[in-house]
Design a protein around this motif. Structure first.
Motif, PDB file in Angstrom:
ATOM      1  N   PRO A  20       0.705  -1.171   0.017  1.00 32.23           N
ATOM      2  CA  PRO A  20      -0.077  -0.259  -0.160  1.00 32.23           C
ATOM      3  C   PRO A  20       0.951   1.352   0.069  1.00 32.23           C
ATOM      4  CG  PRO A  20       0.036  -1.015   2.200  1.00 32.23           C
ATOM      5  CD  PRO A  20       0.707  -1.870   1.361  1.00 32.23           C
ATOM      6  N   VAL A  56       7.310 -14.106  13.382  1.00 31.28           N
ATOM      7  CA  VAL A  56       6.045 -13.422  13.677  1.00 31.28           C
ATOM      8  C   VAL A  56       4.823 -14.269  13.533  1.00 31.28           C
ATOM      9  CG1 VAL A  56       4.683 -11.460  13.535  1.00 31.28           C
ATOM     10  CG2 VAL A  56       7.190 -11.162  13.667  1.00 31.28           C
ATOM     11  N   PRO A  65       0.212  -9.384  15.858  1.00 32.90           N
ATOM     12  CA  PRO A  65       1.095 -10.103  15.346  1.00 32.90           C
ATOM     13  C   PRO A  65       2.092  -9.829  16.447  1.00 32.90           C
ATOM     14  CG  PRO A  65       0.819  -8.127  14.209  1.00 32.90           C
ATOM     15  CD  PRO A  65      -0.052  -8.344  15.173  1.00 32.90           C
ATOM     16  N   ASP A  66       2.953 -10.939  17.028  1.00 32.52           N
ATOM     17  CA  ASP A  66       4.187 -10.807  17.937  1.00 32.52           C
ATOM     18  C   ASP A  66       4.959 -12.142  17.580  1.00 32.52           C
ATOM     19  OD1 ASP A  66       5.847 -10.237  19.918  1.00 32.52           O
ATOM     20  OD2 ASP A  66       4.310  -9.641  21.096  1.00 32.52           O
ATOM     21  N   GLU A  89      -7.498  -3.691  13.084  1.00 35.67           N
ATOM     22  CA  GLU A  89      -6.194  -4.212  12.810  1.00 35.67           C
ATOM     23  C   GLU A  89      -5.020  -3.853  13.887  1.00 35.67           C
ATOM     24  OE1 GLU A  89      -5.553  -6.286  10.577  1.00 35.67           O
ATOM     25  OE2 GLU A  89      -7.199  -5.831   8.988  1.00 35.67           O
ATOM     26  N   ALA A  90      -3.919  -4.593  13.777  1.00 36.10           N
ATOM     27  CA  ALA A  90      -2.718  -4.279  14.684  1.00 36.10           C
ATOM     28  C   ALA A  90      -2.324  -2.746  14.392  1.00 36.10           C
ATOM     29  CB  ALA A  90      -1.681  -5.128  14.208  1.00 36.10           C
ATOM     30  N   GLY A  91      -2.468  -2.014  13.494  1.00 35.21           N
ATOM     31  CA  GLY A  91      -2.131  -0.713  13.015  1.00 35.21           C
ATOM     32  C   GLY A  91      -2.712   0.214  14.223  1.00 35.21           C
ATOM     33  N   LEU A  93      -3.896  -0.736  17.187  1.00 36.20           N
ATOM     34  CA  LEU A  93      -3.499  -1.220  18.386  1.00 36.20           C
ATOM     35  C   LEU A  93      -2.161  -0.493  18.742  1.00 36.20           C
ATOM     36  CD1 LEU A  93      -2.822  -4.970  19.488  1.00 36.20           C
ATOM     37  CD2 LEU A  93      -1.250  -3.351  19.936  1.00 36.20           C
ATOM     38  N   TRP A  94      -1.279  -0.489  17.715  1.00 36.36           N
ATOM     39  CA  TRP A  94      -0.122   0.330  17.667  1.00 36.36           C
ATOM     40  C   TRP A  94      -0.231   1.763  18.190  1.00 36.36           C
ATOM     41  CZ3 TRP A  94       2.266  -2.006  12.692  1.00 36.36           C
ATOM     42  CH2 TRP A  94       2.627  -3.257  12.811  1.00 36.36           C
ATOM     43  N   GLY A 110      -9.181  -8.211  12.757  1.00 38.36           N
ATOM     44  CA  GLY A 110      -8.648  -8.762  11.503  1.00 38.36           C
ATOM     45  C   GLY A 110      -9.478  -8.142  10.513  1.00 38.36           C
ATOM     46  N   GLY A 111     -10.337  -7.174  10.587  1.00 39.83           N
ATOM     47  CA  GLY A 111     -11.251  -6.521   9.714  1.00 39.83           C
ATOM     48  C   GLY A 111     -12.274  -6.098  10.050  1.00 39.83           C
TER      49      GLY A 111
ATOM     50  N   ALA B   2       5.510   2.072  19.748  1.00 41.97           N
ATOM     51  CA  ALA B   2       5.405   1.268  20.818  1.00 41.97           C
ATOM     52  C   ALA B   2       6.471  -0.074  20.749  1.00 41.97           C
ATOM     53  CB  ALA B   2       3.900   0.502  20.826  1.00 41.97           C
ATOM     54  N   SER B   4       5.641  -2.551  22.167  1.00 42.12           N
ATOM     55  CA  SER B   4       4.563  -3.898  22.068  1.00 42.12           C
ATOM     56  C   SER B   4       4.609  -4.570  20.762  1.00 42.12           C
ATOM     57  CB  SER B   4       3.397  -3.439  22.396  1.00 42.12           C
ATOM     58  OG  SER B   4       2.966  -2.342  21.495  1.00 42.12           O
ATOM     59  N   ALA B   5       4.946  -3.639  19.567  1.00 43.59           N
ATOM     60  CA  ALA B   5       4.851  -4.319  18.190  1.00 43.59           C
ATOM     61  C   ALA B   5       5.920  -5.381  17.866  1.00 43.59           C
ATOM     62  CB  ALA B   5       4.999  -3.290  17.019  1.00 43.59           C
ATOM     63  N   ILE B   9       9.201  -6.352  14.278  1.00 42.42           N
ATOM     64  CA  ILE B   9       8.319  -5.636  13.430  1.00 42.42           C
ATOM     65  C   ILE B   9       8.807  -4.057  13.291  1.00 42.42           C
ATOM     66  CG2 ILE B   9       6.054  -5.060  13.023  1.00 42.42           C
ATOM     67  CD1 ILE B   9       5.061  -7.513  14.275  1.00 42.42           C
ATOM     68  N   ARG B  29       1.955   1.039   7.296  1.00 43.90           N
ATOM     69  CA  ARG B  29       0.752   0.307   6.836  1.00 43.90           C
ATOM     70  C   ARG B  29       1.450  -0.564   5.736  1.00 43.90           C
ATOM     71  NH1 ARG B  29      -1.735   4.401   2.973  1.00 43.90           N
ATOM     72  NH2 ARG B  29      -2.702   2.455   2.131  1.00 43.90           N
ATOM     73  N   ALA B  30       2.555  -0.658   5.369  1.00 41.76           N
ATOM     74  CA  ALA B  30       3.194  -1.852   4.412  1.00 41.76           C
ATOM     75  C   ALA B  30       3.397  -2.789   5.297  1.00 41.76           C
ATOM     76  CB  ALA B  30       4.397  -1.102   3.754  1.00 41.76           C
ATOM     77  N   LEU B  32       1.809  -3.775   7.937  1.00 41.67           N
ATOM     78  CA  LEU B  32       0.655  -4.459   8.124  1.00 41.67           C
ATOM     79  C   LEU B  32       0.300  -5.246   7.073  1.00 41.67           C
ATOM     80  CD1 LEU B  32      -1.846  -2.002  10.126  1.00 41.67           C
ATOM     81  CD2 LEU B  32      -0.889  -4.418  10.972  1.00 41.67           C
ATOM     82  N   LEU B  35       2.511  -8.276   6.889  1.00 44.71           N
ATOM     83  CA  LEU B  35       1.895  -9.272   7.923  1.00 44.71           C
ATOM     84  C   LEU B  35       0.605 -10.115   7.546  1.00 44.71           C
ATOM     85  CD1 LEU B  35       2.846  -7.326  11.075  1.00 44.71           C
ATOM     86  CD2 LEU B  35       3.947  -9.618  10.400  1.00 44.71           C
ATOM     87  N   LYS B  36      -0.501  -9.390   6.992  1.00 49.25           N
ATOM     88  CA  LYS B  36      -1.872  -9.951   6.625  1.00 49.25           C
ATOM     89  C   LYS B  36      -1.590 -10.876   5.509  1.00 49.25           C
ATOM     90  CE  LYS B  36      -5.761  -8.493   7.001  1.00 49.25           C
ATOM     91  NZ  LYS B  36      -7.139  -7.985   7.131  1.00 49.25           N
ATOM     92  N   ARG B  38       1.023 -12.900   4.268  1.00 48.32           N
ATOM     93  CA  ARG B  38       2.223 -13.690   4.644  1.00 48.32           C
ATOM     94  C   ARG B  38       2.633 -14.534   3.423  1.00 48.32           C
ATOM     95  NH1 ARG B  38       3.458 -14.779   9.783  1.00 48.32           N
ATOM     96  NH2 ARG B  38       5.397 -16.237   9.991  1.00 48.32           N
TER      97      ARG B  38
END
Lengths: 200, 200
Positions: A20, A56, A65-66, A89-91, A93-94, A110-111, B2, B4-5, B9, B29-30, B32, B35-36, B38
């Motif tokens: 993206p 990950v 993701p971790d 999404e994780a974004g 969360l961050w 997840g969406g 963070a 936490s990621a 990542i 965003r990229a 993420l 990760l989505k 994979r």
């Protein structure tokens, strides 16, 4: 695309163009930058992607993701187990973590539900959320979902599924962002900020 | 950012942010998206970057990146050895190749002379170009350098270094681009297009 760039570089460009924010033209620029900065950028990025692909995983509790499962946040005993923030999404969360204002746990859907894209509850991690809430320890679920049609549809659906005695479902407040000028805000935000006005 | 990621990542995001066209936010965003997706994106991109780092070298003749040395264009016997097109970077070479209008060889300088950035002739592949021209086979050198101060300084410097009996030095024509509307063009281009006007 010219065959002269070679199949390896062509392949790299077409993969970069799928990220993206990068189109075919900027993907070529990115590939050139990678070729010019081989040791500083190309080799480390290749290694970082390989490591990410290798290590990950999605946290089995919250879906973030971790490299660990459960993730660092879910495993953190100092955080409030009674408070769950639901994000798309994780974004998101961050972003919440960067704010430093939330000390509970998360749940990554997840969406979003989308009739147009054919995304139903089964494609999202809704059942897992219901399971966590039914576990009994949760007092409050904060819905931090986008203010879009899909976001609000998803929020209503989730609120219905998880609401019950002893569980409060809340949403992030809508209003004028800090540093936001009215002139640049959309009408919907101004309407909501005005309706939710408070004595200063 | 963070913690936490996770460090893996975080490292991926900071490397992606170094690509031209991606800032810290679009790099997240990229990451993420990687990760989505994979299997479709993360794993192939890691492999493609590793392959590029492993196989792609600079052609010892023209300086273009390729898996072979000399590169596919330099090794192509069907192309005119008497005609060399000088470009700043491989991106310009690829653009020339996409046009399909040039059937000679190339020379990639690897940058432009810049007093501001302290780039002198020794940092560019100028000596190699002089050597190729002195080789005797070259009839014409086409300078395809940007119409910027640095681009034109570099063009003048190279023209002085390589001009001699039997070698013509030319530049790409400046004018109104095909499909270009006058309303959107800068004044400099209009001035040059007017000066170089031709009977239709």
């Amino acid at each position: 695309m010219a065959a002269s760039a070679g199949p390896e570089i062509e392949r790299l460009i077409s993969l970069l163009a799928k990220l993206p924010g990068l189109g075919p033209r900027s993907a070529r620029r990115a590939a050139l930058a990678l070729l010019k900065r081989r040791e500083q950028l190309l080799v480390p990025l290749a290694a970082s992607l390989a490591e990410t692909a290798d290590k990950v995983v999605s946290c089995s509790v919250c879906g973030a993701p971790d490299t660990r499962d459960p993730c660092a946040i879910c495993a953190d005993g100092a955080r409030d187990n009674g408070l769950i923030c639901v994000v798309e999404e994780a974004g998101a969360l961050w972003a919440m973590e960067r704010s430093g204002a939330f000390r509970g746990k998360y749940h990554v859907l997840g969406g979003l539900l989308s009739a147009l894209d054919g995304v139903g509850p089964d494609q999202l991690r809704v059942a897992e959320l219901v399971g966590r809430v039914r576990g009994g320890e949760v007092r409050e679920v904060v819905l931090a979902l986008p203010a879009t049609v899909d976001g609000q549809t998803t929020a209503h659906y989730i609120a219905e599924r998880i609401s019950g005695p002893g569980v409060e479902v809340t949403s992030l407040a809508r209003g004028v962002p800090v540093g936001g000028e009215l002139d640049w805000l959309d009408d919907g935000t101004i309407v909501q900020a005005l309706r939710a006005r408070r004595p200063t």
